[in-house]
Design a protein around this motif. Structure first.
Motif, PDB file in Angstrom:
ATOM      1  N   GLU A  98      40.642  13.452   9.859  1.00 40.28           N
ATOM      2  CA  GLU A  98      41.462  13.907   8.810  1.00 40.28           C
ATOM      3  C   GLU A  98      41.044  14.962   7.810  1.00 40.28           C
ATOM      4  N   LYS A  99      39.947  14.264   7.432  1.00 37.36           N
ATOM      5  CA  LYS A  99      39.228  14.998   6.277  1.00 37.36           C
ATOM      6  C   LYS A  99      38.682  16.374   6.885  1.00 37.36           C
ATOM      7  N   GLN A 100      38.172  16.404   7.887  1.00 38.53           N
ATOM      8  CA  GLN A 100      37.774  17.722   8.670  1.00 38.53           C
ATOM      9  C   GLN A 100      38.720  18.719   8.848  1.00 38.53           C
ATOM     10  N   MET A 101      40.051  18.080   9.231  1.00 36.22           N
ATOM     11  CA  MET A 101      40.820  18.968   9.387  1.00 36.22           C
ATOM     12  C   MET A 101      41.562  19.462   7.882  1.00 36.22           C
ATOM     13  N   LEU A 102      41.776  18.613   7.029  1.00 33.63           N
ATOM     14  CA  LEU A 102      42.033  19.023   5.773  1.00 33.63           C
ATOM     15  C   LEU A 102      41.294  20.122   5.184  1.00 33.63           C
ATOM     16  N   ASP A 103      39.874  20.010   5.350  1.00 31.62           N
ATOM     17  CA  ASP A 103      38.811  20.918   4.675  1.00 31.62           C
ATOM     18  C   ASP A 103      39.047  22.187   5.185  1.00 31.62           C
ATOM     19  N   LEU A 104      39.486  22.379   6.468  1.00 35.49           N
ATOM     20  CA  LEU A 104      39.639  23.815   7.104  1.00 35.49           C
ATOM     21  C   LEU A 104      40.944  24.264   6.693  1.00 35.49           C
ATOM     22  N   LEU A 105      42.073  23.318   6.566  1.00 32.14           N
ATOM     23  CA  LEU A 105      43.203  23.456   6.354  1.00 32.14           C
ATOM     24  C   LEU A 105      43.565  24.369   4.947  1.00 32.14           C
ATOM     25  N   VAL A 106      42.650  23.821   3.912  1.00 29.68           N
ATOM     26  CA  VAL A 106      42.666  24.110   2.646  1.00 29.68           C
ATOM     27  C   VAL A 106      42.192  25.586   2.333  1.00 29.68           C
ATOM     28  N   THR A 107      41.410  25.997   3.376  1.00 27.68           N
ATOM     29  CA  THR A 107      40.870  27.282   3.187  1.00 27.68           C
ATOM     30  C   THR A 107      41.706  28.365   3.629  1.00 27.68           C
ATOM     31  N   GLY A 212      46.069  25.566  -6.402  1.00 24.94           N
ATOM     32  CA  GLY A 212      45.142  26.446  -5.568  1.00 24.94           C
ATOM     33  C   GLY A 212      44.228  27.078  -6.118  1.00 24.94           C
ATOM     34  N   GLN A 213      43.870  26.695  -7.252  1.00 22.56           N
ATOM     35  CA  GLN A 213      42.474  27.058  -7.947  1.00 22.56           C
ATOM     36  C   GLN A 213      41.323  26.365  -7.328  1.00 22.56           C
ATOM     37  N   LEU A 214      41.585  25.059  -6.970  1.00 22.35           N
ATOM     38  CA  LEU A 214      40.503  24.276  -6.596  1.00 22.35           C
ATOM     39  C   LEU A 214      40.929  23.941  -4.970  1.00 22.35           C
ATOM     40  N   PRO A 215      40.177  23.767  -3.957  1.00 30.46           N
ATOM     41  CA  PRO A 215      38.624  23.977  -4.385  1.00 30.46           C
ATOM     42  C   PRO A 215      38.357  25.541  -3.922  1.00 30.46           C
ATOM     43  N   ASP A 216      37.282  26.039  -4.386  1.00 27.11           N
ATOM     44  CA  ASP A 216      36.914  27.342  -3.940  1.00 27.11           C
ATOM     45  C   ASP A 216      36.726  28.366  -5.301  1.00 27.11           C
ATOM     46  N   LYS A 217      37.764  28.230  -6.240  1.00 31.52           N
ATOM     47  CA  LYS A 217      37.729  29.280  -7.203  1.00 31.52           C
ATOM     48  C   LYS A 217      37.037  28.338  -8.857  1.00 31.52           C
TER      49      LYS A 217
END
Length: 423
Positions: A98-107, A212-217
């Motif tokens: 699930e985590k792997q899927m979500l990590d991709l989904l949030v990108t 949507g600021q995190l993760p990434d920004k």
RNA sequence: AGAGGGGUGUCCGAGUGGUUUAAGGAGCACGCUUGGAAAGCGUGUGUAGGUCUCAAGCUUACCGAGGGUUCGAAUCCCUUCCCCUCUACCA
């Protein structure tokens, strides 16, 4: 965040939408997500059926113990003890999948609305309308960074001393003009039915994720050292997160909130020729409007918000245009964005002063912001817009209204400023 | 910041290892009753995931959050967040 059920049911639409937003390998990513979800489901089922067996056995042991059948209970216990390892293993595997899927989904960014034009850069944005006309400038018109020195109303050198570049000090009539604009913008929003909120300007990680600021920004935000809290880049973050983990009563919709806050942006790596003076700052004031809607009314609300912002610009008599952003220039979370740009007379260019967006369910899915329609819970639509951000409005007012008597304050602001000219 | 006490469903609130399938009450919804209402009586009343063509049903998780012990955790242990009281400090 897009939802997996939507992607599964509309994989082709998803791929096309992602392509419009210039996501590389869109179809590979979508296929990968579906495979990951299949894995997650299958592991989850295995874990749950093992758990069910163990739950039944645990209950039997309880009954046996109470009726004094110790030996039978002991035997059963030995039997189920063996299950523990399997359960733990399957649960962990399911969680990891699930985590792997979500990590991709949030990108993945939000899908663009069908009216969003194709395109890569700001050049491809569509001009929806232009209002007013070019201000008539005197021959020796000065850009605002000279005017603020001439009248000693905004001081960058002092800001440099106190903090650093991009943190100006507003003084005298400059400070009062700020206060006037803030009050004017808030009052206008309240007249339109918005409810005033004064939120915290530091937010936690969950809130950063929600909008949507995190993760990434995280690189765009300032962080406190001890607590790991972020200074808000916009009031959108705290005001929208008010509704994180909330099931809003259908009767309370639509929600219309407005708030004034300072905004903090690191703007790492974005300094250059076009960011002189007030054009880009690390700290600035902004009045933000946020709406929460049922899906069927959100696009009408977006138009209303656009008109509200335009009304402000018209009352300030600023020449402006409205852009519909193209797929490549839109924000990560947005489905449709209008940018409002005012004409800066001395710089001879358009300055973005507002961005109004419909996020549809993209933020709501992250926020778990729902409402109930006919007993079923559905994700709300969230929208927000600047109404307005101060510095570039100030820049345009100073430049466009300069004259031999100094800078003329628009009539509508005079009751707020208490003076008619800066001279 | 120090010491102590807490966090249970929409709300109040019981619950210190095994029929808890979270008692009881309030609220809400529906029904009965009524000329109508109230009272009374009865029934129902969360979220998310999985299974399923749909629904029903079945099933898993959720008692602030995360982890652990155990055949079994609201209950025991650890970490963490938040609230209250007192003390200290402070606009």
């Amino acid at each position: 965040m897009l939802t997996i059920p939507f992607i599964r049911a509309n994989s082709e639409i998803t791929i096309q939408g992602l392509k419009k937003k210039h996501v590389a390998n869109a179809s590979e990513i979508v296929n990968q997500l579906i495979v990951m979800d299949d894995q997650r489901k299958s592991l989850l089922q295995q874990a749950e059926s093992a758990l069910e067996i163990s739950n039944v056995a645990a209950k039997e042991i309880g009954t046996l113990m109470q009726s004094g059948q110790k030996e039978l209970a002991e035997a059963k216990r030995a039997e189920t003890a063996a299950l523990k390892g399997t359960i733990k293993e399957k649960e962990e595997a399911a969680k990891a999948a699930e985590k792997q899927m979500l990590d991709l989904l949030v990108t993945l960014p939000n899908l663009p609305h069908s009216s969003v034009p194709e395109g890569k850069t700001a050049e491809d944005n569509e001009v929806v309308l232009t209002w007013g006309s070019m201000p008539e400038m005197q021959a020796d018109a000065q850009p605002h960074w000279d005017l603020i020195k001439k009248y000693d109303i905004i001081d960058f050198d002092l800001g440099n001393k106190i903090t650093g570049a991009g943190f100006p000090v507003y003084k005298g009539k400059g400070a009062r003009l700020q206060r006037a604009l803030i009050n004017f913008f808030l009052d206008e929003a309240i007249k339109e039915g918005y409810y005033e909120i004064q939120p915290p300007i530091l937010i936690n990680e969950d809130s950063g994720f929600g909008t949507g600021q995190l993760p990434d920004k995280e690189g765009q935000m300032y962080v406190t050292k001890e607590e790991g809290l972020f200074l808000i880049p916009t009031a959108e973050v705290p005001i929208t997160n008010l509704y994180r983990d909330v099931i809003v009563n259908e009767k309370e919709l639509p929600i219309k909130n407005v708030g004034h806050t300072p905004c903090f942006r690191r703007e790492a790596g974005s300094w250059g020729a076009h960011v002189r003076g007030l054009n880009r700052l690390h700290q600035f004031d902004k009045i933000e409007i946020v709406q929460i809607h049922k899906p069927e009314t959100s696009y009408q609300a977006l138009e209303e918000m656009s008109l509200h912002v335009q009304g402000l610009l018209q009352k300030l008599n600023l020449h402006y245009r409205v852009l519909r952003l193209c797929g490549g220039d839109m924000g990560f979370a947005s489905a449709l964005t209008y940018d409002m740009e005012v004409w800066s007379g001395a710089q001879n260019r358009w300055l973005e002063v507002s961005s109004v967006s419909n996020f549809e369910t993209f933020q709501a899915n992250r926020l778990k912001l729902r409402t109930k329609v006919e007993g079923k819970s559905i994700l709300c639509h969230t929208l927000n817009g600047s109404a307005l951000a101060l510095p570039r409005i100030v820049a345009a007012l100073l430049e466009n209204n300069q004259g031999p008597d100094g800078i003329k304050i628009p009539d509508i602001l005079v009751p707020y400023t208490g003076f008619t000219h800066i001279n």
